[in-house]
Write a protein that holds these residues in place. Structure first.
Motif, short mmCIF file in Angstrom:
data_model
loop_
_atom_site.label_atom_id
_atom_site.label_comp_id
_atom_site.label_asym_id
_atom_site.label_seq_id
_atom_site.Cartn_x
_atom_site.Cartn_y
_atom_site.Cartn_z
N GLN A 258 0.83 -1.21 0.00
CA GLN A 258 0.00 0.00 0.00
C GLN A 258 0.86 1.26 0.00
O GLN A 258 0.41 2.33 -0.44
CB GLN A 258 -0.93 0.01 1.21
N LEU A 259 2.10 1.15 0.46
CA LEU A 259 2.99 2.32 0.44
C LEU A 259 3.33 2.74 -0.99
O LEU A 259 3.70 3.90 -1.22
CB LEU A 259 4.27 2.04 1.23
N THR A 260 3.21 1.83 -1.96
CA THR A 260 3.41 2.25 -3.35
C THR A 260 2.30 3.18 -3.79
O THR A 260 2.51 4.08 -4.60
CB THR A 260 3.49 1.04 -4.30
N LEU A 261 1.08 2.97 -3.28
CA LEU A 261 -0.01 3.91 -3.52
C LEU A 261 0.25 5.23 -2.81
O LEU A 261 0.06 6.31 -3.38
CB LEU A 261 -1.33 3.31 -3.04
N THR A 262 0.74 5.13 -1.56
CA THR A 262 1.10 6.34 -0.83
C THR A 262 2.15 7.14 -1.58
O THR A 262 2.08 8.37 -1.65
CB THR A 262 1.62 5.97 0.57
N GLY A 263 3.14 6.45 -2.15
CA GLY A 263 4.19 7.14 -2.90
C GLY A 263 3.64 7.91 -4.09
O GLY A 263 4.05 9.04 -4.37
N THR A 264 2.68 7.29 -4.80
CA THR A 264 2.06 7.99 -5.92
C THR A 264 1.37 9.26 -5.45
O THR A 264 1.47 10.32 -6.09
CB THR A 264 1.03 7.07 -6.61
N LEU A 265 0.65 9.18 -4.35
CA LEU A 265 -0.08 10.34 -3.84
C LEU A 265 0.87 11.42 -3.33
O LEU A 265 0.62 12.62 -3.50
CB LEU A 265 -1.02 9.90 -2.72
N ILE A 266 1.99 11.01 -2.73
CA ILE A 266 3.00 11.99 -2.32
C ILE A 266 3.56 12.71 -3.54
O ILE A 266 3.73 13.94 -3.54
CB ILE A 266 4.13 11.30 -1.53
N GLY A 267 3.86 11.95 -4.60
CA GLY A 267 4.34 12.57 -5.83
C GLY A 267 3.32 13.53 -6.41
O GLY A 267 3.67 14.62 -6.87
N LEU A 268 2.05 13.14 -6.39
CA LEU A 268 0.99 14.02 -6.86
C LEU A 268 0.96 15.32 -6.05
O LEU A 268 0.80 16.41 -6.61
CB LEU A 268 -0.35 13.31 -6.75
N ALA A 269 1.08 15.20 -4.74
CA ALA A 269 1.02 16.39 -3.89
C ALA A 269 2.21 17.32 -4.14
O ALA A 269 2.05 18.53 -4.36
CB ALA A 269 0.97 15.97 -2.42
N LEU A 270 3.42 16.76 -4.12
CA LEU A 270 4.62 17.59 -4.31
C LEU A 270 4.69 18.16 -5.72
O LEU A 270 5.07 19.32 -5.92
CB LEU A 270 5.87 16.76 -4.00
N GLY A 271 4.33 17.34 -6.71
CA GLY A 271 4.36 17.82 -8.08
C GLY A 271 3.44 19.00 -8.31
O GLY A 271 3.78 19.94 -9.03
#
Length: 422
Positions: A61-74
């Protein structure tokens, strides 16, 4: 600028090429769809990835979290960049980054590399998420903006309907890595479509190129607007309800109730039908009620549905269909709230739509990044999803009452005209 006001007529914005409503919705919808496709297409494969990479469900599930973090920072970066150099170039460049990351995922050797590349995917996906919203603000105000955002939320609803179903069907003849090959092809297609059909909606006269310090001042100015900050928080907390469903549903439907990958895709898609229905009902309801009223109604209804989910799941009452029905009620309520919170927030800062949309999107996906592991830590079951939904939406109601104070916001006129025409 006060909420939902038109730009002063003494300083009209320069005319920009404004495409037809249908073309705008289709092209922007295509870019917006990259986000939910990236997030949702691989959901049916999460249990398979867990076994193949010999790890835990919480770690995957942290791979999903990573995508969302990238979305937020981007979004925090790309929003101000689009205010400085225009919308089209950063939109296409971000999508190209998403294509590159998708291709690299195909050869990712382990969970750590997969997680890092998912962050990079998220950064690229952020272009479509934030710049599409900024383009809407370039072209529309008030109720017109809320209506166009409802059309885009149709995509955000339809893409999750299709994504797990497509992903589940692809798993019949390819591995989970083939899903990312599909995402790369789709990204290339959108780059071609955007380059040919999407005009530049932010002319040089309206751009703000004040560098890093100016960007920071812009964010600081947004934080000084109490109602805007509150609306952003409400949007983020409402999105938390949605992402609790996204992150935990595969384990609930497949783990608790024994569905296979294809059955999960169909049931997940059926749930998104209710999200679509609410977002498309929103323009009809706006003819009678204000965005503020619909926002309040959606958050309250979602909290009530979340409480029902917790009670039914904890007691085992009604089985699969009781859990699914409660989740669908949550999605319907979120669909009423989601278009109106951003429309109200962005209408307060049309002069810096990219920056305002970036902060809005960063908070929404940042909250989503926090929610995904929380659902896992609470047990990845229906009670865990319901608990997160109730906590998020009750907090959203508190923010509405204490910070936003929707009864103090001006009600938009029925005939707000497109911003580009002012």
């Amino acid at each position: 600028m006060t909420a939902l006001q038109e730009r002063p007529t003494s300083t009209p914005a320069p005319a920009v090429e404004r495409p037809g409503v249908a073309r705008t919705a289709l092209v922007l919808g295509g870019f917006v769809a990259i986000g939910p496709l990236t997030i949702d297409m691989y959901l049916p494969a999460l249990p398979t990835i867990t076994r193949e990479l010999e790890t835990t469900s919480a770690a995957v599930q942290l791979t999903l979290t990573g995508t969302l973090i990238g979305l937020a920072l981007g979004q925090l970066v790309l929003g101000p960049v689009s205010d400085a150099i225009g919308r089209k170039r950063p939109l296409l460049a971000g999508t190209a980054l998403h294509v590159l990351a998708s291709l690299l995922v195909i050869v990712a050797p382990n969970l750590a590399v997969l997680g890092a590349l998912r962050v990079l995917q998220g950064v690229g996906t952020a272009a479509g998420a934030v710049i599409a919203i900024a383009i809407v603000r370039d072209l529309y105000d008030g109720r017109a903006a809320a209506t166009m955002l409802s059309r885009l939320f149709l995509v955000l609803g339809a893409a999750p309907v299709l994504a797990p179903t497509i992903g589940g069907e692809m798993l019949r003849f390819t591995s989970w890595r083939g899903i990312f090959a599909f995402l790369a092809v789709y990204g290339v297609l959108m780059i071609v479509v955007g380059a040919r059909l999407l005009p530049e909606t932010l002319p040089p006269e309206r751009r703000q190129s004040s560098g890093v310090s100016g960007t920071l001042r812009g964010y600081r100015g947004l934080f000084h607007d109490r109602a805007y900050v509150g609306l952003v928080l409400v949007a983020g907390l409402t999105m938390a309800g949605l992402f609790s469903y996204v992150s935990g549903s595969a384990f609930v439907y497949q783990g608790e109730f024994g569905l296979d990958e294809q059955q999960f895709g169909l049931l997940f898609g059926a749930g998104a039908f209710w999200l679509i229905g609410a977002t498309q009902l929103n323009p009809v309801l706006l003819r009678r009620w204000s965005p503020q009223q619909l926002l309040v109604a959606g958050t309250v209804a979602g909290a009530v549905a979340g409480i029902a989910l917790v009670v039914l799941a904890a007691t085992g009452t009604g089985g699969l269909w009781a859990v699914a029905g409660s989740l669908w009620a949550v999605l319907f309520a979120c669909g009423l709230a989601l278009p109106n919170a951003p429309a109200l927030a962005l209408s307060r800062h049309g002069e810096a739509a990219g920056t305002a949309a970036a902060l809005l999107g960063a908070v929404q996906f940042g909250v989503g990044a926090l929610v995904s592991p929380v659902v896992g830590l609470l047990g990845n079951d229906a009670v865990a999803i319901g608990t997160v939904v109730v906590a998020a939406l009750v907090l959203a109601i508190v923010v509405l009452v204490v910070v936003v104070r929707p009864w103090e916001l001006p009600v938009p006129d029925d005939d707000v005209v497109p911003a580009a025409a002012h």
